[in-house]
Design a protein around this motif. Structure first.
Motif, short mmCIF file in Angstrom:
data_model
loop_
_atom_site.label_atom_id
_atom_site.label_comp_id
_atom_site.label_asym_id
_atom_site.label_seq_id
_atom_site.Cartn_x
_atom_site.Cartn_y
_atom_site.Cartn_z
N LYS A 9 5.61 15.64 10.38
CA LYS A 9 6.67 15.02 11.17
C LYS A 9 6.40 13.54 11.39
CE LYS A 9 7.50 19.36 13.56
NZ LYS A 9 7.35 20.08 14.81
N VAL A 10 5.14 13.22 11.61
CA VAL A 10 4.76 11.81 11.82
C VAL A 10 4.98 11.01 10.54
CG1 VAL A 10 2.86 10.26 12.38
CG2 VAL A 10 3.13 12.41 13.63
N TYR A 11 4.61 11.59 9.40
CA TYR A 11 4.83 10.90 8.13
C TYR A 11 6.32 10.72 7.84
CZ TYR A 11 -0.01 10.57 6.72
OH TYR A 11 -1.33 10.22 6.64
N ASP A 12 7.14 11.70 8.19
CA ASP A 12 8.58 11.55 8.05
C ASP A 12 9.08 10.38 8.89
OD1 ASP A 12 9.03 13.60 6.24
OD2 ASP A 12 9.39 15.10 7.81
N LEU A 13 8.60 10.29 10.12
CA LEU A 13 8.99 9.19 11.01
C LEU A 13 8.54 7.85 10.44
CD1 LEU A 13 10.23 8.31 13.70
CD2 LEU A 13 8.00 8.67 14.74
N LEU A 14 7.32 7.79 9.91
CA LEU A 14 6.85 6.56 9.29
C LEU A 14 7.69 6.18 8.09
CD1 LEU A 14 2.97 6.94 9.40
CD2 LEU A 14 4.31 5.16 10.50
N ASP A 15 8.03 7.16 7.27
CA ASP A 15 8.87 6.90 6.10
C ASP A 15 10.22 6.34 6.52
OD1 ASP A 15 6.94 7.71 4.31
OD2 ASP A 15 7.80 9.72 4.02
N ALA A 53 10.44 2.49 5.38
CA ALA A 53 10.87 2.62 3.99
C ALA A 53 11.64 1.38 3.52
CB ALA A 53 11.73 3.86 3.81
N ASN A 54 12.42 0.79 4.38
CA ASN A 54 13.26 -0.35 3.99
C ASN A 54 12.67 -1.69 4.36
OD1 ASN A 54 15.20 1.40 2.97
ND2 ASN A 54 16.16 1.62 4.99
N LYS A 55 11.44 -1.72 4.81
CA LYS A 55 10.83 -2.98 5.25
C LYS A 55 9.94 -3.52 4.13
CE LYS A 55 11.09 -1.78 9.99
NZ LYS A 55 11.66 -2.62 10.94
N ASN A 56 9.92 -4.83 4.04
CA ASN A 56 9.09 -5.52 3.06
C ASN A 56 8.16 -6.48 3.78
OD1 ASN A 56 10.23 -4.37 0.71
ND2 ASN A 56 12.00 -5.74 0.94
N ILE A 57 7.00 -6.67 3.23
CA ILE A 57 6.07 -7.65 3.76
C ILE A 57 6.16 -8.88 2.87
CG2 ILE A 57 3.64 -8.20 4.21
CD1 ILE A 57 3.20 -5.20 4.67
N MET A 96 0.86 -1.16 0.00
CA MET A 96 0.00 0.00 0.00
C MET A 96 0.91 1.23 0.00
SD MET A 96 -2.98 1.28 2.64
CE MET A 96 -2.24 0.57 4.05
N ASP A 97 0.56 2.18 -0.82
CA ASP A 97 1.34 3.40 -0.95
C ASP A 97 0.46 4.58 -0.54
OD1 ASP A 97 3.87 4.18 -1.56
OD2 ASP A 97 3.49 4.51 -3.69
N ILE A 98 0.88 5.28 0.50
CA ILE A 98 0.15 6.46 0.95
C ILE A 98 1.02 7.67 0.64
CG2 ILE A 98 -0.82 7.69 2.92
CD1 ILE A 98 -1.25 4.95 4.23
N ASN A 99 0.50 8.55 -0.17
CA ASN A 99 1.25 9.75 -0.54
C ASN A 99 0.49 10.99 -0.07
OD1 ASN A 99 3.35 8.43 -2.02
ND2 ASN A 99 1.84 8.03 -3.61
N ILE A 100 1.23 11.88 0.55
CA ILE A 100 0.67 13.17 0.93
C ILE A 100 1.69 14.24 0.55
CG2 ILE A 100 -0.65 12.21 2.86
CD1 ILE A 100 1.43 13.65 4.68
N LYS A 101 1.21 15.43 0.37
CA LYS A 101 2.11 16.56 0.17
C LYS A 101 2.30 17.22 1.53
CE LYS A 101 1.01 17.51 -4.61
NZ LYS A 101 0.58 18.53 -5.57
N LYS A 102 3.41 16.87 2.16
CA LYS A 102 3.65 17.34 3.52
C LYS A 102 3.72 18.87 3.59
CE LYS A 102 6.85 14.15 3.66
NZ LYS A 102 8.02 13.37 3.98
#
Length: 97
Positions: free
Chosen positions: A81-87, A91-95, A1-7
């Motif tokens: 800031k929360v989205y940066d932390l989530l990224d 970012a490097n994890k795979n399911i 799942m890809d969630i994109n926002i314009k921070k």
């Protein structure tokens, strides 16, 4: 799942809402001044009842609404800031299914 926002867009919206809340709260203070002027112009128990009712019914709620606007603006400012932390965290994890 890809969630994109314009921070930056969310942060800018938050700043605009915070600025608008300050303007709103300033207008509420002007409204309260007008209500107090009613009390000065109209003497008597009825005037006091009327002014108190206006303050209780409107001024308090308008101030509360202005504070809620401000809090929401601050929330939007901080959400990037929360989205940066989530990224950073995911970012490097795979399911692996």
């Amino acid at each position: 799942m890809d969630i994109n926002i314009k921070k930056s867009s969310i942060t800018n919206s938050g700043k605009q809402i915070c600025e608008a809340s300050l303007d709103f709260l300033s207008d509420v203070k002007k409204f309260e001044t007008i209500i107090n002027d009613i009390n000065n112009a109209w003497n008597g128990a009825d005037a006091l009842k009327y002014v108190n009712k206006l303050k209780e019914s409107y001024v308090n709620r308008l101030n509360e609404f202005g504070e809620n606007l401000k809090e929401y603006g601050e929330y939007l400012i901080n959400v990037s800031k929360v989205y940066d932390l989530l990224d950073e965290t995911f970012a490097n994890k795979n399911i692996n299914a």
